[in-house]
Write a protein that holds these residues in place. Structure first.
Motif, short mmCIF file in Angstrom:
data_model
loop_
_atom_site.label_atom_id
_atom_site.label_comp_id
_atom_site.label_asym_id
_atom_site.label_seq_id
_atom_site.Cartn_x
_atom_site.Cartn_y
_atom_site.Cartn_z
N PRO A 79 63.38 109.81 31.15
CA PRO A 79 63.06 110.70 32.26
C PRO A 79 62.62 109.94 33.51
N GLY A 80 61.90 108.84 33.34
CA GLY A 80 61.44 108.08 34.51
C GLY A 80 62.59 107.58 35.36
N ALA A 81 63.69 107.25 34.70
CA ALA A 81 64.85 106.73 35.44
C ALA A 81 65.49 107.81 36.31
N ALA A 82 65.16 109.08 36.02
CA ALA A 82 65.73 110.19 36.81
C ALA A 82 64.93 110.44 38.08
N ARG A 83 63.75 109.84 38.19
CA ARG A 83 62.89 110.13 39.35
C ARG A 83 63.54 109.86 40.70
N PRO A 84 64.23 108.72 40.89
CA PRO A 84 64.81 108.48 42.23
C PRO A 84 65.74 109.60 42.66
N ALA A 85 66.46 110.19 41.72
CA ALA A 85 67.40 111.26 42.07
C ALA A 85 66.67 112.54 42.50
N LEU A 86 65.37 112.62 42.21
CA LEU A 86 64.60 113.83 42.54
C LEU A 86 63.89 113.69 43.88
N ALA B 267 60.91 115.69 29.89
CA ALA B 267 59.99 115.18 28.85
C ALA B 267 59.93 116.15 27.66
N ASN B 268 59.93 117.45 27.97
CA ASN B 268 59.93 118.46 26.89
C ASN B 268 61.22 118.41 26.09
N ALA B 269 62.34 118.17 26.79
CA ALA B 269 63.63 118.10 26.09
C ALA B 269 63.64 116.88 25.17
N VAL B 270 63.21 115.74 25.71
CA VAL B 270 63.18 114.51 24.91
C VAL B 270 62.30 114.71 23.67
N ALA B 271 61.20 115.44 23.86
CA ALA B 271 60.28 115.70 22.74
C ALA B 271 60.83 116.74 21.77
N GLY B 272 61.97 117.32 22.10
CA GLY B 272 62.59 118.30 21.19
C GLY B 272 61.89 119.64 21.17
#
Ligand SMILES: NC(=O)c1ccc[n+]([C@@H]2O[C@H](COP(=O)([O-])OP(=O)(O)OC[C@H]3O[C@@H](n4cnc5c(N)ncnc54)[C@H](OP(=O)(O)O)[C@@H]3O)[C@@H](O)[C@H]2O)c1
Length: 299
Positions: free
Chosen positions: A230-237, A253-258
């Motif tokens: 998820p951190g790698a997606a920050r620049p795109a936001l 983060a919720n998705a990654v946590a299932g």
């Protein structure tokens, strides 16, 4: 009469259209941009507009107005609850957020609003709406150029899958519940939806591999899924409002946590054949893929 808020939005607009099609139903829309004639003027940020907008309503369909910082949303929603009480509304139907999204940052305002409504002097029905299929479609679209260029669909979902639902199906439920609530208020008997909370979770869940498969089908060639943190997606936001970027990271983060895959849903009790969300996502991807191909062909 039924008043529906947020009718300039996609959900409120669909609910208004659906209620207008119900025979014998008196319904009027309300919106922050309403002219006061065909659509009543109801700006949640200007509480004094609300009581007048709700005057005469036996039932109010209260569509959340969540695109703002939490404190702003709380103030908006608190104003709606107060105005509904002041206007003598008998039954409020609130569009909230489904249980599988409990740990998302956007849940805070919804659960606060539910608590406010629980203490109000009118009957309440909470429609806990699942995440829209558009959210999964927008993730697919964000990763589409990478899939076109390198055959890899990158997304910050880990191995998680997200239950999503067609917004029009959520509107169908709201229409039915509002119409029945209105009939019950007018008939003066038992109010079947009073005090009820319905979990309107999507019946299908999609993850990175599912989205890659949809993209592969649209492109007619293999596409593999690559989970990015998820951190790698920050620049795109970076171009988003700060609160929106925070909500997006919370979702990843919720998705990654299932945590975003629903275990049960009340949707089938209201919608006989829910729209297949895979088709909705595929339609969005197909349309964008055609656009990308045209761009590439034009050089
Ligand atoms: N379940 C999900 O996945 C999901 C995803 C995104 C959002 N939501 C929530 O669901 C709501 C409806 O979704 P949508 O798809 O219809 O969103 P939309 O098309 O973007 O519409 C936004 C809504 O916010 C309302 N709004 C904004 N500022 C307002 C104000 N000052 N006073 C009154 N209303 C205001 C708009 O009403 P006006 O006509 O009055 O401007 C409109 O109903 C959103 O507002 C949000 O709270 C849910």
């Amino acid at each position: 009469m039924i008043v529906v808020t947020g009718v300039s939005g996609a959900l409120g607009g669909s609910i208004l259209t659906g209620l207008r099609a119900v025979e014998g139903m008196a319904v009027i829309g309300a919106s922050s941009s309403g002219d006061g004639e065909a659509v009543r003027h109801a700006d949640f940020d200007r509480p004094r507009t609300l009581e007048e907008a709700f005057t005469g309503a036996k039932v109010l369909v209260f569509v959340s107005a969540g695109y703002a910082e939490d404190d702003v949303v709380l103030a908006r929603h608190g104003a709606v609850v107060g105005a509904a009480a002041g206007a003598g509304v008998e039954h409020v139907i609130y569009t909230s957020l489904a249980g599988s999204s409990e740990r998302l940052t956007i849940a805070l305002a919804h659960r606060w609003t539910e608590a406010r409504l629980a203490g109000a002097p009118f009957d309440v029905t909470v429609l806990r709406n699942g995440l829209y299929a558009e959210i999964a479609a927008s993730l697919a679209l964000a990763g589409l150029p990478g899939a076109v260029d390198g055959g890899v669909f990158a997304a910050p979902l880990g191995a998680g899958r997200v239950s999503v639902v067609a917004r029009v199906d959520l509107a169908v439920v709201a229409v039915r519940v509002a119409a029945e609530a209105w009939h019950d208020v007018v008939a003066g008997g038992e109010r079947r939806h009073a005090g009820r909370t319905y979990e309107l979770e999507g019946l299908s869940a999609v993850g990175g591999h599912d989205l890659a498969a949809i993209i592969a089908e649209a492109l007619g060639r293999p596409v593999t899924y690559a989970a990015v943190p998820p951190g790698a997606a920050r620049p795109a936001l970076a171009g988003m409002e700060p609160y929106q970027a925070g909500h997006s990271i919370s979702m990843y983060a919720n998705a990654v946590a299932g945590l975003l895959e629903a275990k049960r849903s009340d949707l089938p009790a209201f919608v006989e054949s829910p729209r297949p969300v895979r088709d909705l996502i595929a339609a969005a991807v197909n349309q964008a893929a055609v656009g990308l191909s045209a761009e590439a062909a034009a050089g």
